[in-house]
Write a protein that holds these residues in place. Structure first.
Motif, mmCIF file in Angstrom:
data_model
loop_
_atom_site.group_PDB
_atom_site.id
_atom_site.type_symbol
_atom_site.label_atom_id
_atom_site.label_comp_id
_atom_site.label_asym_id
_atom_site.label_seq_id
_atom_site.Cartn_x
_atom_site.Cartn_y
_atom_site.Cartn_z
ATOM 1 N N LEU A 74 -5.890 -2.790 24.628
ATOM 2 C CA LEU A 74 -5.116 -1.673 25.157
ATOM 3 C C LEU A 74 -3.880 -1.401 24.311
ATOM 4 O O LEU A 74 -3.432 -0.254 24.205
ATOM 5 C CB LEU A 74 -4.709 -1.973 26.606
ATOM 6 N N SER A 75 -3.353 -2.450 23.704
ATOM 7 C CA SER A 75 -2.128 -2.309 22.918
ATOM 8 C C SER A 75 -2.403 -2.151 21.424
ATOM 9 O O SER A 75 -1.481 -2.201 20.616
ATOM 10 C CB SER A 75 -1.232 -3.537 23.131
ATOM 11 N N THR A 76 -3.664 -1.949 21.055
ATOM 12 C CA THR A 76 -4.000 -1.770 19.644
ATOM 13 C C THR A 76 -4.467 -0.335 19.397
ATOM 14 O O THR A 76 -4.730 0.419 20.333
ATOM 15 C CB THR A 76 -5.124 -2.738 19.210
ATOM 16 N N GLY A 77 -4.593 0.017 18.141
ATOM 17 C CA GLY A 77 -5.057 1.354 17.793
ATOM 18 C C GLY A 77 -6.559 1.448 17.657
ATOM 19 O O GLY A 77 -7.085 2.502 17.283
ATOM 20 N N MET A 78 -7.271 0.364 17.985
ATOM 21 C CA MET A 78 -8.718 0.327 17.787
ATOM 22 C C MET A 78 -9.502 0.800 19.008
ATOM 23 O O MET A 78 -10.714 1.003 18.922
ATOM 24 C CB MET A 78 -9.152 -1.093 17.430
ATOM 25 N N LEU A 79 -8.845 0.962 20.133
ATOM 26 C CA LEU A 79 -9.572 1.300 21.354
ATOM 27 C C LEU A 79 -10.369 2.591 21.212
ATOM 28 O O LEU A 79 -11.496 2.696 21.695
ATOM 29 C CB LEU A 79 -8.591 1.409 22.529
ATOM 30 N N ARG A 80 -9.788 3.568 20.535
ATOM 31 C CA ARG A 80 -10.488 4.838 20.330
ATOM 32 C C ARG A 80 -11.806 4.621 19.586
ATOM 33 O O ARG A 80 -12.831 5.247 19.912
ATOM 34 C CB ARG A 80 -9.598 5.811 19.557
ATOM 35 N N ASN A 81 -11.788 3.739 18.591
ATOM 36 C CA ASN A 81 -13.008 3.457 17.827
ATOM 37 C C ASN A 81 -14.052 2.758 18.694
ATOM 38 O O ASN A 81 -15.250 3.048 18.596
ATOM 39 C CB ASN A 81 -12.684 2.581 16.619
ATOM 40 N N TYR A 82 -13.606 1.832 19.522
ATOM 41 C CA TYR A 82 -14.548 1.115 20.388
ATOM 42 C C TYR A 82 -15.204 2.045 21.402
ATOM 43 O O TYR A 82 -16.359 1.858 21.781
ATOM 44 C CB TYR A 82 -13.834 -0.008 21.135
ATOM 45 N N LEU A 83 -14.459 3.051 21.835
ATOM 46 C CA LEU A 83 -14.963 3.969 22.852
ATOM 47 C C LEU A 83 -15.836 5.088 22.292
ATOM 48 O O LEU A 83 -16.481 5.812 23.053
ATOM 49 C CB LEU A 83 -13.791 4.606 23.610
ATOM 50 N N TYR A 84 -15.877 5.221 21.004
ATOM 51 C CA TYR A 84 -16.605 6.324 20.377
ATOM 52 C C TYR A 84 -18.052 6.394 20.873
ATOM 53 O O TYR A 84 -18.767 5.395 20.887
ATOM 54 C CB TYR A 84 -16.583 6.185 18.850
ATOM 55 N N ALA A 85 -18.465 7.590 21.286
ATOM 56 C CA ALA A 85 -19.843 7.875 21.716
ATOM 57 C C ALA A 85 -20.272 7.089 22.960
ATOM 58 O O ALA A 85 -21.465 6.891 23.188
ATOM 59 C CB ALA A 85 -20.832 7.617 20.575
ATOM 60 N N SER A 86 -19.329 6.659 23.758
ATOM 61 C CA SER A 86 -19.677 5.923 24.981
ATOM 62 C C SER A 86 -20.288 6.871 26.017
ATOM 63 O O SER A 86 -19.770 7.959 26.267
ATOM 64 C CB SER A 86 -18.436 5.261 25.588
ATOM 65 N N ASP A 87 -21.384 6.439 26.609
ATOM 66 C CA ASP A 87 -21.994 7.181 27.717
ATOM 67 C C ASP A 87 -21.445 6.707 29.057
ATOM 68 O O ASP A 87 -21.399 7.465 30.023
ATOM 69 C CB ASP A 87 -23.515 7.002 27.704
ATOM 70 N N LEU A 88 -21.045 5.449 29.088
ATOM 71 C CA LEU A 88 -20.553 4.841 30.327
ATOM 72 C C LEU A 88 -19.411 3.893 29.988
ATOM 73 O O LEU A 88 -19.507 3.107 29.039
ATOM 74 C CB LEU A 88 -21.695 4.059 31.009
ATOM 75 N N VAL A 89 -18.325 3.983 30.737
ATOM 76 C CA VAL A 89 -17.211 3.047 30.591
ATOM 77 C C VAL A 89 -17.078 2.301 31.914
ATOM 78 O O VAL A 89 -16.866 2.913 32.967
ATOM 79 C CB VAL A 89 -15.889 3.770 30.254
#
Length: 236
Positions: A74-89
């Motif tokens: 949550l405190s890093t800038g990588m979260l956006r990359n991990y979430l890319y193309a997610s169908d379900l969170v």
């Protein structure tokens, strides 16, 4: 839709991203779902781990990618990359850790911010883990319902350790992503715990003991139940 198109539709790879605070059991949940076995104790996730598998609860089986994201992301800038193309969170919290639940609003707001400009929004849901430790529960069911209603989220509770509700939750959510009919719940509506009993608003007296919701405890509850039972069985 033809049989061929239907088969291709079912075989779409669904990406599920698992988010939540550290030590909520996200990795154990992934392990339980994909292999139906508990994860060996110890170890933490660093960054994110992508696991491949299938949803065997649908026919034909649906290919899956599970992205298990570390709790400190949550405190890093990588979260956006991990979430890319997610169908379900899927947001996971620990039923025995109130802070892990209270922090969910920060996670959800961050995810909503990331997908704000995206035309396709992922389905989002809650999973309360560690239901096998119900005697240590710190998150009230009423609070979960209110929170889920606020964000319009599906919510489940279960246990990665025992497997309770894990397959059901994942299968139903994947079916929703694909626009397929969902299964009815295999279990009854969760009953209120002893700490969530709906008691009168005004304090009452039962056998000389106050039943105020603020001070009523399990010992008092058992005493009331025994008294009620003996009243039913007494000879008139």
């Amino acid at each position: 839709m033809s049989d061929i198109e239907d088969d291709q539709f079912h075989r779409k790879t669904v990406k599920i991203t698992i988010l939540g605070e550290p030590f909520t059991g996200k990795s154990s949940l992934c392990q339980r779902y994909l292999s139906n076995s508990p994860r060996a104790p110890g170890g933490t996730t660093h960054g994110a781990e992508v696991l491949a598998g299938q949803c065997l609860g649908l026919r034909p089986p649906v290919p899956l990618h599970l992205c298990d994201v570390a709790g400190n992301s949550l405190s890093t800038g990588m979260l956006r990359n991990y979430l890319y193309a997610s169908d379900l969170v899927l947001f996971v919290y620990d039923l025995t850790n109130l802070q892990s639940f209270e922090k969910l609003n920060v996670w959800i707001e961050k995810v909503k911010e990331i997908f704000e400009q995206e035309p396709k929004k992922p389905l989002m849901a809650l999973f309360g883990n560690k239901s096998d430790l119900e005697h240590q529960r710190a998150v009230r069911f009423s609070c979960v319902k209110k929170f889920a209603s606020k964000y319009l989220l599906e919510h489940f509770k279960g246990s990665a350790r025992t497997g309770e509700m894990v397959n059901y939750a994942f299968t139903n959510l994947i079916a929703r992503v694909l626009g397929l009919p969902v299964q009815s719940s295999p279990v009854a509506i969760p009953s209120k715990s002893e700490n969530e009993l709906e008691l009168p608003n005004s304090p009452a007296q039962t056998d000389g003991v106050s039943t105020s919701p603020l001070i009523m405890n399990r010992k008092t509850l058992r005493k009331i139940q025994r008294k009620a039972s003996s009243s039913v069985c007494s000879v008139q």
